[in-house]
Design a protein around this motif. Structure first.
Motif, PDB file in Angstrom:
ATOM      1  N   GLY A  53     -10.560  13.261 -11.332  1.00  0.00           N
ATOM      2  CA  GLY A  53     -10.129  11.849 -10.912  1.00  0.00           C
ATOM      3  C   GLY A  53      -8.620  11.802 -10.440  1.00  0.00           C
ATOM      4  N   SER A  54      -8.098  10.719 -10.845  1.00  0.00           N
ATOM      5  CA  SER A  54      -6.640  10.305 -10.239  1.00  0.00           C
ATOM      6  C   SER A  54      -5.437  10.634 -10.978  1.00  0.00           C
ATOM      7  CB  SER A  54      -6.482   9.018  -9.924  1.00  0.00           C
ATOM      8  OG  SER A  54      -6.734   8.166 -10.929  1.00  0.00           O
ATOM      9  N   ASP A  55      -5.751  11.077 -12.300  1.00  0.00           N
ATOM     10  CA  ASP A  55      -4.680  11.190 -13.198  1.00  0.00           C
ATOM     11  C   ASP A  55      -4.214  12.844 -13.016  1.00  0.00           C
ATOM     12  OD1 ASP A  55      -3.231  12.361 -15.592  1.00  0.00           O
ATOM     13  OD2 ASP A  55      -3.993  10.246 -16.679  1.00  0.00           O
ATOM     14  N   LEU A  56      -2.774  12.743 -12.660  1.00  0.00           N
ATOM     15  CA  LEU A  56      -2.321  14.244 -12.182  1.00  0.00           C
ATOM     16  C   LEU A  56      -1.930  15.045 -13.389  1.00  0.00           C
ATOM     17  CD1 LEU A  56       0.413  13.829  -9.338  1.00  0.00           C
ATOM     18  CD2 LEU A  56      -2.044  14.047  -9.415  1.00  0.00           C
ATOM     19  N   ARG A  57      -1.782  14.465 -14.707  1.00  0.00           N
ATOM     20  CA  ARG A  57      -1.475  15.252 -15.825  1.00  0.00           C
ATOM     21  C   ARG A  57      -2.745  15.858 -16.251  1.00  0.00           C
ATOM     22  NH1 ARG A  57       3.533  14.179 -17.874  1.00  0.00           N
ATOM     23  NH2 ARG A  57       4.446  12.165 -17.383  1.00  0.00           N
ATOM     24  N   GLU A  58      -3.813  15.221 -16.132  1.00  0.00           N
ATOM     25  CA  GLU A  58      -5.214  15.667 -16.271  1.00  0.00           C
ATOM     26  C   GLU A  58      -5.588  16.888 -15.255  1.00  0.00           C
ATOM     27  OE1 GLU A  58      -8.536  13.741 -17.616  1.00  0.00           O
ATOM     28  OE2 GLU A  58      -7.420  12.121 -18.352  1.00  0.00           O
ATOM     29  N   LEU A  59      -5.325  16.567 -14.031  1.00  0.00           N
ATOM     30  CA  LEU A  59      -5.531  17.622 -13.119  1.00  0.00           C
ATOM     31  C   LEU A  59      -4.664  18.951 -13.340  1.00  0.00           C
ATOM     32  CD1 LEU A  59      -5.783  15.397  -9.832  1.00  0.00           C
ATOM     33  CD2 LEU A  59      -7.626  16.864 -10.989  1.00  0.00           C
ATOM     34  N   ALA A  60      -3.442  18.705 -13.560  1.00  0.00           N
ATOM     35  CA  ALA A  60      -2.690  20.014 -13.791  1.00  0.00           C
ATOM     36  C   ALA A  60      -3.074  20.625 -15.038  1.00  0.00           C
ATOM     37  CB  ALA A  60      -1.054  19.416 -13.990  1.00  0.00           C
ATOM     38  N   SER A  61      -3.434  19.941 -16.075  1.00  0.00           N
ATOM     39  CA  SER A  61      -3.854  20.533 -17.252  1.00  0.00           C
ATOM     40  C   SER A  61      -5.146  21.188 -17.136  1.00  0.00           C
ATOM     41  CB  SER A  61      -3.924  19.469 -18.553  1.00  0.00           C
ATOM     42  OG  SER A  61      -4.700  19.932 -19.635  1.00  0.00           O
ATOM     43  N   ALA A  62      -6.063  20.659 -16.429  1.00  0.00           N
ATOM     44  CA  ALA A  62      -7.471  21.503 -16.154  1.00  0.00           C
ATOM     45  C   ALA A  62      -6.931  22.629 -15.400  1.00  0.00           C
ATOM     46  CB  ALA A  62      -8.215  20.273 -15.111  1.00  0.00           C
ATOM     47  N   ALA A  63      -6.241  22.497 -14.141  1.00  0.00           N
ATOM     48  CA  ALA A  63      -6.080  23.953 -13.482  1.00  0.00           C
ATOM     49  C   ALA A  63      -5.263  24.947 -14.427  1.00  0.00           C
ATOM     50  CB  ALA A  63      -5.035  23.374 -12.262  1.00  0.00           C
TER      51      ALA A  63
END
Length: 329
Positions: A166-176
């Protein structure tokens, strides 16, 4: 990553981080602090909110030290500073102290614009930290994360991750970062799917994507996984409907650049590219058949049938067959 729009030295006397994306603002601060501590491990860091920076406080923090210590002074929400404190900051911008780096975090916009303009006029290093509201921006962010981490990820993998998180950059960064830590080699769509298809929205759209691509077995597998992990059947019918309608809308549209079609059809440009790939094999009759299948499935999962799972499986098979209707014609 935050985009640097002025000189690229994190130890510049003043850094101006502008925007409302918290992750990027925090990274702008961390970059300055890391550079300062690389130059001097004993760097003193002061991280202040507007209520902590009273008139005269900045002068105290930036006054010469007997020990000539390096210092980083971070001012958050600079647009909310009082008028008197803004005067202090503007005065400091005209004669910044040596061995001190001032970091101003400003939301941008009209509030506190005088301070923003003054910092820019003084030659502050600027880092743009805009709120990422567009799917294409988040997709670019994910690609940048993998590049920064020194790993290769396919475009499909990046898109699947955005769809899942989704749109949460912190979650996207953590997932990557998690994927890079756990997976060797190129990160592809299948890897991302194994990690993140348990999320309802991602699972639903994975089912739809595989169905409209004519990949029956994979669509059924994704469907069963979604149902097993508790995804509501209505979410899946909604995703199927969106997928088929997108095929129909783009099929009926005139050719053109993704950006032009995006405006005409109300889709983001990245989705235009994806749907163009998915629509090979579709015919107008196939779209009509698929839409009827979705309508029947929707009725089935909303009480019109005894087995929502069966209704969805029937729809998925019908849609996948419709996706190959041109080849059978």
């Amino acid at each position: 990553m935050a985009r640097k729009t002025a000189q690229d030295d994190p130890l510049a006397p003043v850094t101006l981080a502008v925007g409302q994306e918290d992750l990027l603002l925090d990274r702008a601060v961390r970059e300055v602090v890391a550079a300062a501590r690389a130059a001097d491990a004993d760097t003193d860091v002061r991280d202040l909110t507007p209520d902590q920076l009273q008139p005269g406080t900045l002068a105290e923090l930036t006054s010469p030290s007997l020990f000539a210590e390096r210092k980083v002074v971070v001012v958050r929400d600079a647009q909310d500073l009082s008028a008197d404190t803004i005067k202090d900051v503007k005065a400091y911008l005209g004669a910044p102290a040596e061995e001190i780096t001032l970091v101003l975090l400003h939301a941008g916009g009209a509030k506190g614009k005088g301070l923003l303009d003054a910092a820019r006029k003084a030659g502050a290093r600027e880092v743009a930290c805009p709120k990422m509201t567009k799917p294409a921006d988040r997709l670019a962010f994910v690609r940048g994360e993998f590049r920064t981490l020194g790993r290769s990820a396919t475009p499909e993998a990046c898109q699947t991750l955005v769809d899942a998180i989704g749109s949460d950059l912190r979650e996207l960064a953590s997932a990557a970062a998690q994927l890079v830590a756990d997976v060797e080699g190129t990160i592809d769509e299948a890897v991302v799917g194994r990690y993140y298809t348990g999320r309802a929205e991602a699972s639903s759209f994975t089912v739809a994507d595989r169905a409209v691509e004519g990949r029956t077995a994979e669509a059924l597998e994704a469907l069963r996984w979604s149902l097993a992990t508790g995804v509501a059947p209505v979410l899946i019918t909604s995703a199927l409907a969106q997928g088929v309608r997108a095929i129909g809308k783009l099929s009926a549209a005139r050719g053109g650049r993704p950006a032009d079609l995006a405006r005409e059809l109300g889709m983001p440009p990245w989705k235009i590219d994806r749907v163009r790939q998915q629509m090979r094999g579709w015919t107008p009759d196939g779209v009509a058949v698929a839409l009827r299948a979705v309508a029947e499935a929707d009725a089935g999962v909303k009480g019109g049938g005894d087995d929502p799972g069966y209704a969805l499986e029937k729809a998925v098979v019908t849609i996948a067959r419709a996706a190959r209707s041109r080849g059978r014609g």
